[in-house]
Motif scaffolding. Structure first.
Motif, PDB file in Angstrom:
ATOM      1  N   LEU A   1       0.844  -1.187   0.000  1.00  0.00           N
ATOM      2  CA  LEU A   1       0.000   0.000   0.000  1.00  0.00           C
ATOM      3  C   LEU A   1       0.885   1.246   0.000  1.00  0.00           C
ATOM      4  O   LEU A   1       1.970   1.260   0.583  1.00  0.00           O
ATOM      5  N   GLY A   2       0.393   2.303  -0.636  1.00  0.00           N
ATOM      6  CA  GLY A   2       1.116   3.562  -0.644  1.00  0.00           C
ATOM      7  C   GLY A   2       0.581   4.529   0.393  1.00  0.00           C
ATOM      8  O   GLY A   2      -0.117   4.135   1.336  1.00  0.00           O
ATOM      9  N   ALA A   3       0.897   5.787   0.219  1.00  0.00           N
ATOM     10  CA  ALA A   3       0.469   6.814   1.166  1.00  0.00           C
ATOM     11  C   ALA A   3      -1.037   6.818   1.319  1.00  0.00           C
ATOM     12  O   ALA A   3      -1.782   6.658   0.341  1.00  0.00           O
ATOM     13  N   ALA A   4      -1.508   6.991   2.541  1.00  0.00           N
ATOM     14  CA  ALA A   4      -2.936   7.018   2.811  1.00  0.00           C
ATOM     15  C   ALA A   4      -3.580   8.220   2.112  1.00  0.00           C
ATOM     16  O   ALA A   4      -2.934   9.256   1.914  1.00  0.00           O
ATOM     17  N   PRO A   5      -4.833   8.089   1.730  1.00  0.00           N
ATOM     18  CA  PRO A   5      -5.519   9.210   1.074  1.00  0.00           C
ATOM     19  C   PRO A   5      -5.491  10.473   1.918  1.00  0.00           C
ATOM     20  O   PRO A   5      -5.789  10.455   3.108  1.00  0.00           O
ATOM     21  N   THR A   6      -5.141  11.568   1.275  1.00  0.00           N
ATOM     22  CA  THR A   6      -5.000  12.832   1.986  1.00  0.00           C
ATOM     23  C   THR A   6      -4.963  13.977   0.989  1.00  0.00           C
ATOM     24  O   THR A   6      -4.647  13.778  -0.195  1.00  0.00           O
TER      25      THR A   6
ATOM     26  N   ALA B   1      -0.266  19.136  -6.566  1.00  0.00           N
ATOM     27  CA  ALA B   1      -0.886  17.837  -6.273  1.00  0.00           C
ATOM     28  C   ALA B   1      -2.004  18.051  -5.254  1.00  0.00           C
ATOM     29  O   ALA B   1      -1.753  18.289  -4.079  1.00  0.00           O
ATOM     30  N   ASP B   2      -3.241  17.969  -5.718  1.00  0.00           N
ATOM     31  CA  ASP B   2      -4.384  18.244  -4.848  1.00  0.00           C
ATOM     32  C   ASP B   2      -4.623  17.147  -3.825  1.00  0.00           C
ATOM     33  O   ASP B   2      -5.111  17.421  -2.728  1.00  0.00           O
ATOM     34  N   ALA B   3      -4.320  15.895  -4.185  1.00  0.00           N
ATOM     35  CA  ALA B   3      -4.614  14.797  -3.259  1.00  0.00           C
ATOM     36  C   ALA B   3      -3.885  13.534  -3.670  1.00  0.00           C
ATOM     37  O   ALA B   3      -3.573  13.320  -4.850  1.00  0.00           O
ATOM     38  N   PHE B   4      -3.588  12.707  -2.669  1.00  0.00           N
ATOM     39  CA  PHE B   4      -3.255  11.309  -2.884  1.00  0.00           C
ATOM     40  C   PHE B   4      -4.541  10.532  -2.616  1.00  0.00           C
ATOM     41  O   PHE B   4      -5.185  10.708  -1.569  1.00  0.00           O
ATOM     42  N   LEU B   5      -4.920   9.679  -3.540  1.00  0.00           N
ATOM     43  CA  LEU B   5      -6.178   8.932  -3.445  1.00  0.00           C
ATOM     44  C   LEU B   5      -5.931   7.447  -3.654  1.00  0.00           C
ATOM     45  O   LEU B   5      -4.967   7.060  -4.323  1.00  0.00           O
TER      46      LEU B   5
END
Length: 347
Positions: free
Chosen positions: A296-301, A309-313
Motif C-alpha cells: 500500500l502507498g500513502a494514505a488518502p490525503t 498535487a491536490d490529493a493522494f487517493l
C-alpha cells in the motif's frame, strides 16, 4: 489480450459493481419486477450507509461495507484476529467507488448518503466510455453516444450538491495517445469526455480530473497535452495519474508538473493505493498484473506537500484483482490473499 498489452501501456480496471462490496445483488434485483428491483435497491443503499466512519486526517468517505471491511469481520469471527487486524490497513481507509452497469445511480446515492453522515467527500470513477479498453479485458462501455450522455447525466444527477471528486474515464486518453484506440473513435472520445466534464461541473461541489495515465506509460507528457485539451481539461479541475498502477509518488509528481505546464498549469491527483514498493522490477510479461511483493502507498490525503498535487487517493481498490494471472480471479474481483499481502508488506 493483444500483443500490444504490456507492462507499460495496459492495466486492469475494476469495471464491476464490486465497487461497493454488495453490487452482486444487482443481478438479483434486475431479474424481478420493477417493485422488487426498487425494494432491493433501497435495501442495498440502506446497508451501505451503516456505521459511518472516517479515519483521522482524511476528508474522504470510508465505505463501511467494502469487501475489505467484510473480510475483516469474517476473519474475526473465524479466529483469524491477527490477519483481520492487518487487513484493517485497507478496510479503514477511503477508496473510490466505481459505479458499474447501465444504472449508476443507486451506487452513487449510497456513497452520497454515507458521506453526508460524516461530512466527507466521496471519490467516484466514471468508467463507461464507448470502445473502452481497446476491446480487451475491461472491454465494454456504453453502446452509443446517446446512451453515454444519458449515463453520465444520471451519474452527475445523483451526486446532487454533495462534495465529490470524479476521476473521469481511466485509460481513455492514454489509449488515444499510445495508438491503442483506433483513430476512427478519437473524435467521438474527445467529444464525449468534454461533454462529460461540462455536465459534471454543473454540480456545485464536484471536482473533475481527467485520467492521464502514468509516467511509465506515456513517457512524453507532450503526447497527452492535445488529447487533454480536446477533451475539456480547461473546464476540469485537473488530471489524474497512476490509476491502478504502481509508479512511485515522487515520479508521478515530477511527471505531473511537466504535464501541468502543458495544460494551463492544471492541478492533479495521484493514485497511491498500491505504490508503496513501486512497480515490479522488469518490464516484460505481465508485470502490471497482480504483481507480488507490492505494498500500500500513502494514505488518502489532501496534504501532499506539493502545490500542484491536490490529493493522494486510493482510486484502485486495493485487494481487487487486476485479472486472471498469478492465480488471481477475474479483474475487479476481491482477492483476500492478495489484499493481505499488500497490507503485510506495508511499512
Amino acid at each position: 489480450m493483444t500483443a500490444r498489452r504490456n507492462a507499460r501501456t495496459i492495466r486492469r480496471r475494476s469495471a464491476i459493481a464490486a465497487a461497493l462490496g454488495t453490487a452482486l445483488a444487482l443481478t438479483a434485483a434486475c431479474s424481478g419486477g420493477a417493485e422488487d428491483a426498487g425494494q432491493a435497491s433501497d435495501a442495498r443503499e440502506a446497508a451501505l450507509v451503516q456505521s459511518p466512519q472516517k479515519p483521522a486526517g482524511t476528508p474522504f468517505w470510508v465505505d463501511p461495507n467494502s469487501p475489505a471491511a467484510q473480510q475483516v469481520k469474517q476473519w474475526r469471527q473465524s479466529g483469524r484476529a491477527s490477519d483481520a487486524e492487518v487487513l484493517r490497513r485497507i478496510a479503514d481507509q477511503p477508496f473510490a467507488v466505481w459505479p458499474a452497469g447501465d444504472e449508476p445511480g443507486w451506487q452513487i446515492r449510497a456513497a452520497r448518503d454515507g458521506a453526508a453522515k460524516t461530512n466527507s467527500t466521496m471519490v467516484l470513477v466514471a468508467y463507461n466510455i464507448p470502445h473502452r479498453d481497446c476491446g480487451q479485458h475491461s472491454a465494454g462501455g456504453a453502446h452509443s453516444e446517446a446512451f453515454y450522455r444519458q449515463w453520465i447525466g444520471a451519474f452527475a444527477d445523483n451526486i446532487e450538491d454533495k462534495k465529490a471528486i470524479v476521476v473521469l474515464e481511466p485509460d481513455a486518453l492514454p489509449h488515444v495517445a499510445d495508438g491503442c484506440t483506433p483513430a476512427e473513435y478519437h473524435e467521438q472520445r474527445f467529444r464525449l469526455i468534454s461533454e462529460a466534464v461540462a455536465r459534471l461541473k454543473k454540480q456545485p461541489n464536484t471536482k473533475v480530473y481527467l485520467d492521464a495515465g502514468n509516467p511509465d506509460w506515456i513517457r512524453n507528457p507532450g503526447d497527452l497535452a492535445q488529447p487533454l485539451w480536446r477533451s475539456g481539461i480547461a473546464q476540469a479541475d485537473g488530471f489524474a495519474l497512476n490509476v491502478a498502477n504502481f509508479q512511485p509518488t515522487a515520479e508521478n509528481i515530477a511527471y505531473g508538473r511537466k504535464l501541468s505546464a502543458l495544460v494551463g498549469n492544471k492541478h492533479f491527483v495521484i493514485d497511491t493505493s498500491r505504490n508503496g514498493n513501486g512497480p515490479l522490477p522488469g518490464r516484460g510479461g505481465e508485470a502490471w498484473c497482480n504483481p507480488p511483493g507490492r505494498a500500500l502507498g500513502a494514505a488518502p490525503t489532501t496534504k501532499t506537500g506539493d502545490k500542484l498535487a491536490d490529493a493522494f487517493l486510493w482510486i484502485k481498490r486495493p485487494g481487487e484483482s487486476d485479472g486472471e494471472c498469478r492465480g488471481g480471479p477475474p479483474a475487479g474481483k476481491w482477492w483476500p490473499d492478495y489484499a493481505l499481502g499488500l497490507a503485510r508488506n506495508t511499512k
